[in-house]
Write a protein that holds these residues in place. Sequence first.
Motif, PDB file in Angstrom:
ATOM      1  N   ARG A 206       0.924  -1.298  -0.067  1.00 47.49           N
ATOM      2  CA  ARG A 206      -0.061   0.060  -0.277  1.00 47.49           C
ATOM      3  C   ARG A 206       0.937   1.132   0.064  1.00 47.49           C
ATOM      4  N   PHE A 207       2.054   1.115   0.249  1.00 46.19           N
ATOM      5  CA  PHE A 207       2.871   2.316   0.364  1.00 46.19           C
ATOM      6  C   PHE A 207       3.932   2.400  -0.690  1.00 46.19           C
ATOM      7  N   GLY A 208       4.109   1.664  -1.681  1.00 48.41           N
ATOM      8  CA  GLY A 208       5.190   1.637  -2.933  1.00 48.41           C
ATOM      9  C   GLY A 208       5.225   0.392  -3.546  1.00 48.41           C
ATOM     10  N   ILE A 209       5.873   0.243  -4.616  1.00 48.87           N
ATOM     11  CA  ILE A 209       6.259  -0.631  -5.586  1.00 48.87           C
ATOM     12  C   ILE A 209       7.555  -0.699  -5.499  1.00 48.87           C
ATOM     13  N   THR A 210       8.321  -2.051  -5.549  1.00 52.26           N
ATOM     14  CA  THR A 210       9.574  -2.383  -5.280  1.00 52.26           C
ATOM     15  C   THR A 210      10.355  -2.932  -6.691  1.00 52.26           C
ATOM     16  N   PHE A 211      11.338  -2.742  -7.026  1.00 48.78           N
ATOM     17  CA  PHE A 211      11.803  -3.309  -8.246  1.00 48.78           C
ATOM     18  C   PHE A 211      13.151  -4.220  -7.873  1.00 48.78           C
ATOM     19  N   ARG A 212      13.599  -5.112  -8.843  1.00 47.19           N
ATOM     20  CA  ARG A 212      14.852  -5.589  -8.720  1.00 47.19           C
ATOM     21  C   ARG A 212      15.606  -5.389  -9.952  1.00 47.19           C
ATOM     22  N   VAL A 213      16.856  -4.864  -9.771  1.00 45.31           N
ATOM     23  CA  VAL A 213      17.614  -4.524 -11.010  1.00 45.31           C
ATOM     24  C   VAL A 213      18.742  -5.750 -11.061  1.00 45.31           C
ATOM     25  N   GLU A 214      18.680  -6.483 -11.937  1.00 43.75           N
ATOM     26  CA  GLU A 214      19.620  -7.742 -12.280  1.00 43.75           C
ATOM     27  C   GLU A 214      20.675  -7.236 -13.166  1.00 43.75           C
ATOM     28  N   THR A 215      22.093  -7.290 -12.759  1.00 41.93           N
ATOM     29  CA  THR A 215      23.085  -7.045 -13.405  1.00 41.93           C
ATOM     30  C   THR A 215      23.815  -8.562 -13.519  1.00 41.93           C
TER      31      THR A 215
END
Length: 247
Positions: A206-215
């Motif tokens: 409800r507070f936000g969205i999180t992403f994963r950045v894979e390198t």
Amino acid sequence: MQGTESAAMPVPCDAERIQTACRRAHEGTLSVDGCVPAAVGMVHLFESEAFMVVPDEGAVRELAAGAPDGIPAMLELADCAPISLRERVRSLIWLSGGVHSVPAELERDLAIEIAGDHPDGRLLDIGHGHCLLRLHVDNAVIATSSGASSVDAGTLSSAEPDPFWEYEGQWLSHLDADHQDLVYRLAALFPEHLKRGRVRPLGLDRFGITFRVETPTSDDDVRLPFDRPCAGVGDLSAALHDLVGQE
């Protein structure tokens, strides 16, 4: 794995994260000294009581049935991302306390009551090779990429799961599979050093969205907070629209 979550950024409290993780858990392990760990199919956390679906056979059930005051036990479970990632585990949860048996004559009625709040097909297995056990939780620990912390039973009892816990998996899977254009637009908001790599949706609350950045050499998490907490689907749609408008 590193995260960009700051102390000032609004996020669910640890107790809420634990409540949410228990609702989404697909499996866990219940450990009692001297016994082979029992596989746990689902967990329903109500206040400070964790109801678990476990196989009928096993020493843990037998010991619990013979101990009216409960036996010391620990439940371990993992909250995993709903999409395929190099590292899917978002958090690890440990619930410790006393495990009790549930009288056989009460299991079906209790399962129906649980299903009204936490629908799960594994509840249908009760009475067909599986049973219910109850863990009275004295303490909980959650470990994430940001560290580990302990939550007492009283704080856990007063927390509620995230309102989107039931739909987060299908929403993130849909975003990842069918809306890469939106993912790319949101990635434009990332810090400059996180704009290189494969971007995948990791979590939504409800507070936000999180992403994963894979390198090739690292996994980094970046969180985009909403302007205000979301209470329903309409709020969530507006919040994502507002984020896109910031690029």
